[in-house]
Write a protein that holds these residues in place. Structure first.
Motif, PDB file in Angstrom:
ATOM      1  N   GLU A  64       2.512   0.291 -38.592  1.00  0.00           N
ATOM      2  CA  GLU A  64       2.381   2.186 -38.565  1.00  0.00           C
ATOM      3  C   GLU A  64       0.787   2.286 -39.183  1.00  0.00           C
ATOM      4  O   GLU A  64       1.205   0.767 -40.201  1.00  0.00           O
ATOM      5  N   ASN A  65       0.222   2.913 -39.101  1.00  0.00           N
ATOM      6  CA  ASN A  65      -1.113   3.066 -40.025  1.00  0.00           C
ATOM      7  C   ASN A  65      -0.318   3.717 -41.248  1.00  0.00           C
ATOM      8  O   ASN A  65       0.082   4.591 -41.419  1.00  0.00           O
ATOM      9  N   GLY A  66      -0.876   2.698 -42.739  1.00  0.00           N
ATOM     10  CA  GLY A  66      -0.697   3.582 -43.566  1.00  0.00           C
ATOM     11  C   GLY A  66      -1.741   3.336 -44.888  1.00  0.00           C
ATOM     12  O   GLY A  66      -2.904   2.908 -43.986  1.00  0.00           O
ATOM     13  N   SER A  67      -1.519   2.745 -46.024  1.00  0.00           N
ATOM     14  CA  SER A  67      -2.683   2.603 -47.123  1.00  0.00           C
ATOM     15  C   SER A  67      -2.446   1.896 -48.128  1.00  0.00           C
ATOM     16  O   SER A  67      -1.162   1.563 -48.241  1.00  0.00           O
ATOM     17  N   MET A  68      -3.199   1.021 -49.035  1.00  0.00           N
ATOM     18  CA  MET A  68      -3.031   0.225 -49.617  1.00  0.00           C
ATOM     19  C   MET A  68      -3.527   0.783 -50.929  1.00  0.00           C
ATOM     20  O   MET A  68      -4.721   0.782 -50.827  1.00  0.00           O
ATOM     21  N   TRP A  69      -2.593   1.689 -52.060  1.00  0.00           N
ATOM     22  CA  TRP A  69      -3.456   1.753 -53.104  1.00  0.00           C
ATOM     23  C   TRP A  69      -3.118   0.372 -54.716  1.00  0.00           C
ATOM     24  O   TRP A  69      -2.186  -0.384 -54.392  1.00  0.00           O
TER      25      TRP A  69
END
Length: 940
Positions: free
Chosen positions: A190-195
């Motif tokens: 799935e599309n997500g984010s890396m913080w």
């Protein structure tokens, strides 16, 4: 027999007869052969995977039954803890209630009621598929006897110290409030984010400095439970910091910097936040460094009271948003990057699964010895299961799955066997008010064994056992264990297990572990592993893709509107419905035709190559429906020729076998040996292919045609007619026996009409003896003569096809470069050639003789010449061929244009590319053949 083959008219009638007569029960004689159904969920309906699996199981069952084995096909269903509880919960939710409104006991009663109403669905469908288990022995994992087996195993393992209760990390479903197995977790990208966050490095006094480490995470909310930051011990950037501490932002807790190879210097910043209570990899790092386990979630995946007060009670994604905002405000948010990641979701709830720290029951699979020195853990349970595969007591087919099995078995974790549900086998453990745990078969035994006072209050553990726990006992619990006097235990160990690769560890390995532990022997000798049933383009069948096929729809047919409704109802995302409806209407504009059970079973068998996934092609299914029709029509021909005629049963009358009779009898011995070998080696595809080719091409296409001159009214040789009728009947009867395990219905129906003519007196085909090849019946001379004849006839037929000459037009032919053997062969088969090839005058030319313009075919070195003068219109034929060539060239150009377009090649799915390449290759082949015919025609 009816004029046309109508599966609906015979299938249910025959199945009722088989079942009522008890033909599925073990015979009580012969070597035992036992095969267990992989118990389908009681909530289930028959899907394509079931259809394929059950077809393979039933082929083996019917084959061994006919071989004279004492055969048991053991049926039953699994209580399917989570799946079943969800179904009933939804029913009561629809009434505006929850299970808690009923209480545990009353709610379980409602589940039993529902099971009584709907639980037999899968068995009714299995009957439609023609499977032949002993239904009188049907078992359910919650039956009283099987439940007794479950409790017995639990108690014995606990007494040996192999079952314990402990706090460990599990897959937790925050909607269902239970631990779930890996098999119940679906991970998809799935599309997500890396913080990227800054963690300040602390000085010797524990105060934050201006230096910091940057850690990257896809789950900011879990930072509240961080116990360390890990760096690689050889990473030059950070190894000097190992042993120091960082200040955990927002929490104000000091956590250590540890050196661990889990931190990859090549990924991200090389610094990894370690949250042992909320990540499985971090949990292992935590164990290696003795880190604190800090659980910051409730069972609903909300932030709990351990976290700073500001975040308590927030749902996990609301907490994520707040934490990121707070870190940004503090200047500790370095950057945010788009990131694709694998997200684990519960297959029942659809929610994101959390690694969660809870108290659960476990089976110890990892320790070699227990604290008191007794043998336990891997040495007691896992190692024997590894050894029996290594020494060949258990064989995987195909063998490459041994590597998968060993990889799992050599990297075991303890098995979490408890589930926070109401439906299932309640764990046989009781607690007193002080929290002391007592395990026993029932409360009375617990009180007696531990000398507990009658007034001491005890409460039973509310958890139930993982469904796989009871399934692991299936091979012996279904046979009556722990009642060791049960005669059915003679079927243990069972013979073969048929299952999918995805449950090798969850089910296969655990059955081997439990079988060795409690029966002292393996639960089965052969494990046949099959792949997934996919659609024609290789995609996994799923409701969301709209490509699911229901085996019963393929058997009975379904109209378009019902099919559309079926595919668009109950979607997880209702927005997919219009797309699925459009695709369905395009693919099945008139719905799906009925094909019958036998055609579907034969299709499954033909696809059963060793361990590979199956691309289910409806064209193959249609082809095998045609095969059923071919067999039916062949049987009608045989009956019309042989009914009320002597078929060689009166041994006082002379019998003369033609060369064709001797040939087909020889070919029968070959196919008998081949099919037996293929079934013994689990090559169902090769067995199906051999039967198909023998039945369609050799028996129907050639032999039946070769019998017509012999059986014609003009032939006065009664001994020859008697020999041909006997061969017609007996070869067909043997073929029906070989086809029966794959195609039980049509073969039984034909056999019942044919058996008297073949001298058979049995009541059912399924109990007839499996055919055994007799090498003495192979006539090499007859085989040579008929193969010569076939080449001769096919040569003439090919010329007719290429030159567009009508099939019924009698042709005069010339033969050149012939030998004495050719002349003898022709003399022996002249009637057949004239009948099948429509040959008129035959002229034998010398080698030196000149021949007119002719089309040519070869039979060995002999040439068949067909003079074309006055036979065809050369100009018209040239025009026809040119038109066909132009059409194919146009189609080929279109396909090649797509394949030469980089944009198409890059974006198209692999299966679409493969289809286009295949089309191009087929069109190039057809084009070459037509161009060759055109050149020949021009040369005339």
């Amino acid at each position: 027999m009816d004029k046309t083959y109508q599966p609906k008219d015979i299938e249910q009638r025959l199945y009722q007869m088989w079942e009522q007569q008890g033909y599925f029960k073990p015979s009580g004689v012969g070597q035992p052969f036992c095969i267990m159904i992989p118990p389908p969920n009681v909530t289930g309906t028959l899907h394509m995977g079931h259809g394929f699996n059950q077809t393979v199981i039933d082929i083996l069952t019917r084959y061994h039954r006919m071989q004279g084995n004492n055969t048991l096909y053991q049926p039953g269903t699994d209580h399917a803890g989570i799946a079943t509880q969800i179904v009933v919960e939804r029913r009561v939710n629809a009434e505006g209630k929850t299970r808690h409104d009923f209480g545990r006991s009353a709610f379980i009663e409602k589940i039993w009621e529902w099971k009584g109403e709907s639980g037999d669905t899968i068995n009714r469908q299995l009957r439609r598929l023609g499977t032949s288990p002993d239904w009188s022995r049907e078992r359910f994992t919650m039956d009283a006897q099987l439940s007794e087996a479950v409790i017995e195993v639990f108690v014995r393992l606990h007494e040996e110290g192999l079952i314990y209760r402990g706090k460990r990390l599990v897959n937790w479903d925050p909607v269902l409030h239970t631990a779930v197995s890996d098999l119940e977790v679906i991970s998809e990208e799935e599309n997500g984010s890396m913080w990227h966050f800054r963690y300040p490095i602390a000085d010797a006094t524990g105060q934050a400095t201006t230096e910091y480490l940057i850690v990257a995470t896809t789950r900011p909310e879990t930072m509240l439970g961080d116990s360390a930051v890990a760096v690689h011990p050889e990473d030059e950037r950070y190894k000097h910091l190992i042993g120091k501490q960082v200040m955990l932002p927002l929490v104000g807790r000091l956590i250590p910097i540890v050196g661990d190879e889990y931190a990859d210097p090549e990924k991200g910043t090389g610094c990894v936040k370690i949250t042992p209570a909320h990540d499985f990899n971090d949990y292992q790092v935590g164990k290696r460094h003795n880190l604190e386990l800090i659980n910051i979630f409730t069972k609903d995946a909300h932030i709990n009271e351990i976290a700073p007060e500001k975040y308590r009670g927030l749902e996990r994604y609301a907490a994520r948003k707040q934490i990121v905002a707070d870190l940004d405000a503090l200047g500790l948010l370095a950057e945010i990057k788009d990131h694709k990641l694998m997200v684990p979701r519960g297959d029942r709830s659809g929610t994101v699964i959390e690694p969660y720290l809870t108290d659960q029951w476990y089976i110890d699979l990892t320790r070699d010895t227990l604290p008191d020195g007794r043998l336990g853990g891997k040495a007691a349970l896992a190692q024997p299961a590894i050894d029996v595969v290594a020494n060949g007591q258990v064989r995987f087919i195909p063998n490459n799955w041994v590597n998968t099995y060993n990889q799992w078995m050599n990297n075991l974790e303890d098995w979490c066997i408890s589930r926070q549900l109401w439906w299932g086998h309640q764990i046989p453990a009781w607690y007193d008010t002080a929290g002391t745990i007592y395990v026993g078969r029932n409360e009375a035994e617990v009180r007696s064994k531990h000398n507990l006072a009658a007034e001491l209050e005890l409460r039973q553990d509310e958890d139930v056992l993982d469904t796989w726990f009871s399934s692991a006992l299936w091979p012996f619990s279904t046979l009556g264990w722990p009642n060791t006097e049960d005669s059915a235990l003679a079927f243990y160990p069972t013979s073969t297990l048929v299952t999918g690769f995805d449950i090798i560890f969850f089910w296969v390995a655990r059955m081997i572990i439990m079988g060795k532990k409690f029966m002292g022997d393996v639960p089965f000798h052969d494990v046949y592993i099959h792949g997934l049933v996919r659609d024609a383009e290789g995609q996994k069948m799923s409701k969301s893709k709209g490509n699911v096929l229901d085996p019963l729809d393929l058997i009975d047919g379904i109209d378009l509107e019902t099919l559309v409704k079926k595919r668009t109802t109950g979607l997880m995302n209702p927005k997919d419905a219009p797309k699925i409806e459009k695709a369905t209407r395009k693919q099945f504009p008139e719905g799906i035709e009925a094909h019958g059970t036998d055609a579907l079973r034969f299709t499954f068998a033909s696809f059963a190559t060793a361990g590979r996934d199956i691309r289910f092609d409806l064209q193959r299914l249609e082809g095998y429906r045609n095969f059923c029709n071919k067999l039916w029509n062949a049987a009608r021909y045989v009956l019309m020729q042989c009914e009320e005629q002597d078929t060689g049963l009166d041994e006082s009358l002379p019998v003369e076998l033609s060369v064709a009779d001797r040939w087909i009898r020889s070919k029968l011995q070959t196919v008998e040996a081949e099919v037996t070998e293929h079934l013994d080696n689990y090559r169902f595809d090769l067995a199906a292919q051999a039967l198909y080719e023998f039945t369609w091409y050799e028996y129907c296409d050639w032999y039946l045609e070769l019998t017509k001159p012999v059986l014609s009214k003009n032939n006065a040789n009664e001994a020859a007619k008697r020999g041909t009728r006997r061969t017609l009947v007996r070869v067909l009867e043997v073929a029906l026996r070989m086809l029966h395990p794959i195609m039980p219905f049509i073969t039984e129906e034909i056999w019942q009409s044919l058996k008297g003519l073949a001298g058979k007196t049995g009541t059912t085909l399924m109990l007839e003896a499996w055919p055994v090849a007799d090498q003495s019946k192979i006539d090499a001379t007859a085989v040579t003569e008929i193969e010569w004849l076939k080449t001769f006839i096919m040569g003439i037929r090919r010329i007719r096809s290429e030159m567009d000459i009508k099939p019924g037009q009698v042709l005069d032919i010339l033969l050149q470069n012939w030998s004495a053997t050719d002349q003898a062969q022709y003399a022996n088969t002249e009637k057949e050639i004239q009948s099948l090839a429509k040959v008129g005058l035959v002229t034998w030319l010398t080698k030196e003789a000149s021949a007119p313009e002719s089309a040519t075919a070869l039979v060995g070195e002999m040439q068949i010449l067909i003079p074309l003068a006055g036979l065809i219109d050369k100009d018209a034929e040239l025009a026809r061929l040119s038109k066909e060539i132009e059409k194919i060239e146009k189609n080929l150009a279109g396909v090649e244009s797509r394949l030469n377009n980089p944009a198409f090649v890059e974006k198209a799915r692999p299966e679409v590319l493969e289809t286009n390449r295949k089309q191009a290759e087929e069109q190039r082949l057809a084009l070459g053949q037509l161009q060759g015919q055109l050149e020949k025609m021009r040369a005339l």
